[in-house]
Design a protein around this motif. Structure first.
Motif, short mmCIF file in Angstrom:
data_model
loop_
_atom_site.label_atom_id
_atom_site.label_comp_id
_atom_site.label_asym_id
_atom_site.label_seq_id
_atom_site.Cartn_x
_atom_site.Cartn_y
_atom_site.Cartn_z
N TYR A 77 0.68 -1.19 0.00
CA TYR A 77 -0.02 -0.02 -0.07
C TYR A 77 0.72 1.45 -0.01
O TYR A 77 0.28 2.58 0.05
N LYS A 100 -4.33 3.04 -3.61
CA LYS A 100 -3.60 2.26 -2.75
C LYS A 100 -4.13 2.37 -1.33
O LYS A 100 -4.39 1.30 -0.66
N LYS A 103 -7.58 0.52 -1.47
CA LYS A 103 -7.37 -1.09 -1.22
C LYS A 103 -6.93 -1.41 0.18
O LYS A 103 -7.51 -2.46 0.72
N PHE A 104 -6.04 -0.83 0.61
CA PHE A 104 -5.62 -0.80 2.17
C PHE A 104 -6.99 -0.92 2.98
O PHE A 104 -7.24 -1.98 3.82
#
Length: 139
Positions: A77, A100, A103-104
């Motif tokens: 990430y 990112k 997504k994390f």
């Protein structure tokens, strides 16, 4: 680096938002007036997110500090948060930062599902990241 506890995940989330706020603050200084406003708004929003994460961490930390968690690696990430002299490069970096981070939060939300308040907070943050991506991509 593996983020193997609740505390490690929330600490990383706080650092993620802090780094994003700093990136956007610096990018705003180098941007045209149109994008300066966008970067400033993103910086302020990241600062608020950091406060929310830190508050969540304090409220939930006592019970879950030792709960083992697997499958979250901070290296997946991380992004380059050095501000470029070029505004379009900073826009590309901003898209990467938000992608990112989203997504994390989605990945962490799954792992922390046993904590309803944290799951709700991370779901809200992931949704906000998607909204930010939409704004950035429309620039």
């Amino acid at each position: 680096m593996q983020l193997g506890t609740f505390g490690a995940i929330l600490k990383f989330a706080s650092e993620l938002e802090d780094a994003a706020a700093n990136f956007y603050e610096e990018a705003a200084k180098r941007a045209s007036s149109e994008r300066q406003k966008l970067f400033s708004e993103l910086s302020n929003a990241s600062k608020k997110n950091k406060q929310m994460i830190d508050r969540t961490r304090r409220m939930e930390m006592q019970e879950m500090i030792l709960e083992a968690i697997t499958g979250i690696d901070s290296d997946n990430y991380k992004t380059d948060k050095d501000v470029a002299p070029d505004e379009s490069a900073n826009l590309r970096k901003a898209v990467e930062i938000e992608s990112k981070a989203k997504k994390f939060y989605e990945d962490s939300m799954e792992k922390l599902g046993f904590l309803p308040n944290v799951k709700k907070t991370f779901a809200k943050l992931a949704s906000e990241k998607q909204d930010r991506l939409n704004k950035l991509k429309s620039c």
